[in-house]
Design a protein around this motif. Structure first.
Motif, PDB file in Angstrom:
ATOM      1  N   ASP A 134     -44.380  37.835  -9.589  1.00 52.41           N
ATOM      2  CA  ASP A 134     -44.439  37.587 -11.031  1.00 52.41           C
ATOM      3  C   ASP A 134     -43.447  38.487 -11.762  1.00 52.41           C
ATOM      4  N   ILE A 135     -43.387  39.749 -11.345  1.00 47.30           N
ATOM      5  CA  ILE A 135     -42.434  40.691 -11.944  1.00 47.30           C
ATOM      6  C   ILE A 135     -41.007  40.257 -11.636  1.00 47.30           C
ATOM      7  N   GLY A 136     -40.771  39.877 -10.369  1.00 47.53           N
ATOM      8  CA  GLY A 136     -39.444  39.428  -9.975  1.00 47.53           C
ATOM      9  C   GLY A 136     -38.984  38.210 -10.753  1.00 47.53           C
ATOM     10  N   GLY A 137     -39.909  37.312 -11.067  1.00 45.78           N
ATOM     11  CA  GLY A 137     -39.556  36.114 -11.818  1.00 45.78           C
ATOM     12  C   GLY A 137     -39.050  36.434 -13.211  1.00 45.78           C
ATOM     13  N   VAL A 138     -39.657  37.433 -13.867  1.00 43.06           N
ATOM     14  CA  VAL A 138     -39.207  37.836 -15.199  1.00 43.06           C
ATOM     15  C   VAL A 138     -37.823  38.474 -15.114  1.00 43.06           C
ATOM     16  N   ILE A 139     -37.637  39.346 -14.131  1.00 44.11           N
ATOM     17  CA  ILE A 139     -36.341  39.998 -13.951  1.00 44.11           C
ATOM     18  C   ILE A 139     -35.266  38.967 -13.625  1.00 44.11           C
ATOM     19  N   ASN A 140     -35.601  37.998 -12.786  1.00 46.95           N
ATOM     20  CA  ASN A 140     -34.644  36.969 -12.392  1.00 46.95           C
ATOM     21  C   ASN A 140     -34.127  36.200 -13.594  1.00 46.95           C
ATOM     22  N   LYS A 141     -35.022  35.943 -14.543  1.00 51.80           N
ATOM     23  CA  LYS A 141     -34.642  35.139 -15.703  1.00 51.80           C
ATOM     24  C   LYS A 141     -34.002  35.954 -16.813  1.00 51.80           C
ATOM     25  N   HIS A 142     -34.444  37.215 -16.971  1.00 52.39           N
ATOM     26  CA  HIS A 142     -34.014  37.969 -18.147  1.00 52.39           C
ATOM     27  C   HIS A 142     -33.249  39.255 -17.842  1.00 52.39           C
ATOM     28  N   GLY A 143     -32.994  39.541 -16.584  1.00 51.07           N
ATOM     29  CA  GLY A 143     -32.128  40.663 -16.259  1.00 51.07           C
ATOM     30  C   GLY A 143     -32.726  42.010 -16.596  1.00 51.07           C
ATOM     31  N   VAL A 144     -32.003  42.792 -17.378  1.00 46.79           N
ATOM     32  CA  VAL A 144     -32.450  44.140 -17.724  1.00 46.79           C
ATOM     33  C   VAL A 144     -33.586  44.033 -18.735  1.00 46.79           C
ATOM     34  N   ILE A 145     -34.792  44.263 -18.250  1.00 46.48           N
ATOM     35  CA  ILE A 145     -35.981  44.113 -19.065  1.00 46.48           C
ATOM     36  C   ILE A 145     -37.051  45.039 -18.512  1.00 46.48           C
ATOM     37  N   GLY A 146     -37.988  45.458 -19.357  1.00 51.61           N
ATOM     38  CA  GLY A 146     -39.131  46.223 -18.883  1.00 51.61           C
ATOM     39  C   GLY A 146     -40.266  45.260 -18.545  1.00 51.61           C
ATOM     40  N   VAL A 147     -40.823  45.406 -17.362  1.00 48.78           N
ATOM     41  CA  VAL A 147     -41.946  44.570 -16.955  1.00 48.78           C
ATOM     42  C   VAL A 147     -43.124  45.492 -16.679  1.00 48.78           C
ATOM     43  N   ALA A 148     -44.166  45.367 -17.503  1.00 47.11           N
ATOM     44  CA  ALA A 148     -45.329  46.246 -17.397  1.00 47.11           C
ATOM     45  C   ALA A 148     -46.522  45.492 -16.836  1.00 47.11           C
ATOM     46  N   ALA A 149     -47.432  46.236 -16.214  1.00 54.50           N
ATOM     47  CA  ALA A 149     -48.638  45.639 -15.656  1.00 54.50           C
ATOM     48  C   ALA A 149     -49.756  46.669 -15.638  1.00 54.50           C
ATOM     49  N   GLY A 150     -50.982  46.177 -15.812  1.00 56.43           N
ATOM     50  CA  GLY A 150     -52.149  47.040 -15.735  1.00 56.43           C
ATOM     51  C   GLY A 150     -52.935  46.792 -14.468  1.00 56.43           C
ATOM     52  N   SER A 151     -53.590  45.621 -14.400  1.00 54.59           N
ATOM     53  CA  SER A 151     -54.448  45.301 -13.254  1.00 54.59           C
ATOM     54  C   SER A 151     -53.705  45.416 -11.924  1.00 54.59           C
ATOM     55  N   LEU A 152     -52.471  44.956 -11.870  1.00 53.32           N
ATOM     56  CA  LEU A 152     -51.711  44.955 -10.629  1.00 53.32           C
ATOM     57  C   LEU A 152     -51.596  46.352 -10.035  1.00 53.32           C
ATOM     58  N   PHE A 153     -51.535  47.369 -10.903  1.00 53.70           N
ATOM     59  CA  PHE A 153     -51.316  48.727 -10.420  1.00 53.70           C
ATOM     60  C   PHE A 153     -52.579  49.584 -10.364  1.00 53.70           C
ATOM     61  N   VAL A 154     -53.738  49.002 -10.700  1.00 52.04           N
ATOM     62  CA  VAL A 154     -54.992  49.768 -10.562  1.00 52.04           C
ATOM     63  C   VAL A 154     -56.013  49.066  -9.666  1.00 52.04           C
ATOM     64  N   PHE A 155     -55.761  47.807  -9.311  1.00 54.05           N
ATOM     65  CA  PHE A 155     -56.655  47.068  -8.420  1.00 54.05           C
ATOM     66  C   PHE A 155     -55.911  46.667  -7.152  1.00 54.05           C
ATOM     67  N   LYS A 156     -56.692  46.428  -6.097  1.00 51.97           N
ATOM     68  CA  LYS A 156     -56.107  45.986  -4.837  1.00 51.97           C
ATOM     69  C   LYS A 156     -57.019  44.953  -4.187  1.00 51.97           C
ATOM     70  N   GLY A 157     -56.424  43.853  -3.720  1.00 51.55           N
ATOM     71  CA  GLY A 157     -57.176  42.860  -2.973  1.00 51.55           C
ATOM     72  C   GLY A 157     -57.910  41.860  -3.837  1.00 51.55           C
ATOM     73  N   VAL A 158     -58.478  40.835  -3.181  1.00 51.61           N
ATOM     74  CA  VAL A 158     -59.146  39.751  -3.901  1.00 51.61           C
ATOM     75  C   VAL A 158     -60.402  40.219  -4.616  1.00 51.61           C
ATOM     76  N   TYR A 159     -61.003  41.294  -4.126  1.00 44.61           N
ATOM     77  CA  TYR A 159     -62.228  41.800  -4.758  1.00 44.61           C
ATOM     78  C   TYR A 159     -61.948  42.868  -5.811  1.00 44.61           C
ATOM     79  N   LYS A 160     -60.667  43.112  -6.056  1.00 44.32           N
ATOM     80  CA  LYS A 160     -60.227  44.056  -7.084  1.00 44.32           C
ATOM     81  C   LYS A 160     -60.861  45.437  -6.915  1.00 44.32           C
ATOM     82  N   ALA A 161     -60.736  45.965  -5.715  1.00 45.73           N
ATOM     83  CA  ALA A 161     -61.151  47.348  -5.495  1.00 45.73           C
ATOM     84  C   ALA A 161     -60.205  48.265  -6.267  1.00 45.73           C
ATOM     85  N   VAL A 162     -60.734  49.307  -6.869  1.00 41.44           N
ATOM     86  CA  VAL A 162     -59.908  50.212  -7.658  1.00 41.44           C
ATOM     87  C   VAL A 162     -59.030  51.043  -6.725  1.00 41.44           C
ATOM     88  N   LEU A 163     -57.738  50.897  -6.873  1.00 39.38           N
ATOM     89  CA  LEU A 163     -56.786  51.653  -6.073  1.00 39.38           C
ATOM     90  C   LEU A 163     -55.466  51.737  -6.835  1.00 39.38           C
TER      91      LEU A 163
END
Length: 264
Positions: free
Chosen positions: A210-239
């Motif tokens: 998802d992040i790569g898709g934004v970069i691919n289309k818009h080049g130099v851009i900031g791409v931020a995320a919350g859940s992606l960087f605090v959860f892991k796996g289908v059960y969203k374990a905190v990591l």
């Protein structure tokens, strides 16, 4: 050469780190100080911290917590929450924060933007727009954690913000927040067309593609995320997690294309 930035976005609520879905039901995911320490080790590009209580409760920023976060951080920090005056902004900069993010105040007190920019420089003044789709089409800016509609069209508003001296704009999709089903690309595309200043997008990242898709289309851009960087796996374990330097370089290498008409 400027590069795309991949930015963890952390929400602070009752002095703890939380994550929301569509700006609702904050789930406790840990201690913000500990999260900053972990992100230090992972060598993140930048870290965005938003106190979601301050503006809603009409209280001062938590300077003690901000100072502790800044003292622990080895990466650039962007802080938002409760800033309503130039004096508050200057105090926060004095604690070691590199960027101040303004949200509710840019709607209620737009004159604050040029005042802060004059003191600290436009590059340090960030406007955060929480945006939601309208029932009959189009988009609208909301404030106070998505609780209060403003009737403001984000596409015309970002042009005004750029003219007033904002150095960067963060567009946060309320509809995509926490859903981890991808970014609102039509929203991002339209915003990018309106401005030439740096843009960061937030809301919806479910994986690195998802992040790569934004970069691919818009080049130099900031791409931020919350859940992606605090959860892991289908059960969203905190990591707390973040791509390794090699993974990040490969992601950018695969997706980044130079766009001469994009500044940031």
């Amino acid at each position: 050469m400027l590069r795309p930035r991949i930015i963890p976005s952390l929400l602070i609520h009752d002095k703890g780190l939380v994550k929301t879905v569509h700006f609702k039901n904050p789930k406790y995911v840990g201690d913000p100080i500990n999260a900053v320490k972990i992100f230090n080790e992972k060598e993140v590009d930048e870290l965005a911290l938003f106190d979601i209580d301050a503006s809603v409760n009409n209280v001062e920023p938590d300077y003690h917590l901000i100072e502790r976060l800044a003292n622990q951080s080895r990466m650039p920090l962007c802080y938002g929450g409760g800033v309503k005056t130039v004096e508050q902004a200057q105090r926060i900069f004095g604690l070691g924060i590199e960027k101040i993010a303004l949200s509710s105040s840019i709607v209620q007190h737009p004159g604050l933007i040029p005042e802060i920019a004059e003191r600290v420089g436009t590059q340090s003044v960030i406007a955060v727009l929480d945006v939601k789709r309208k029932f009959l089409g189009g988009y609208e800016v909301y404030i106070h954690n998505g609780k209060k509609s403003t009737g403001i069209n984000p596409f015309t508003f970002v042009v005004k913000l750029q003219q007033m001296g904002v150095g960067e704009i963060i567009i946060n999709s309320i509809d995509q927040d926490g859903a981890m089903k991808g970014f609102d690309m039509p929203l991002i595309d339209k915003i990018r067309e309106q401005i030439s200043i740096p843009l960061t997008v937030l809301g919806g990242a479910g994986n690195l593609d998802d992040i790569g898709g934004v970069i691919n289309k818009h080049g130099v851009i900031g791409v931020a995320a919350g859940s992606l960087f605090v959860f892991k796996g289908v059960y969203k374990a905190v990591l707390i997690n973040y791509p390794t330097r090699r993974e990040k370089d490969e992601l950018i290498k695969q997706n980044y294309k130079y766009h001469s008409n994009i500044i940031g």
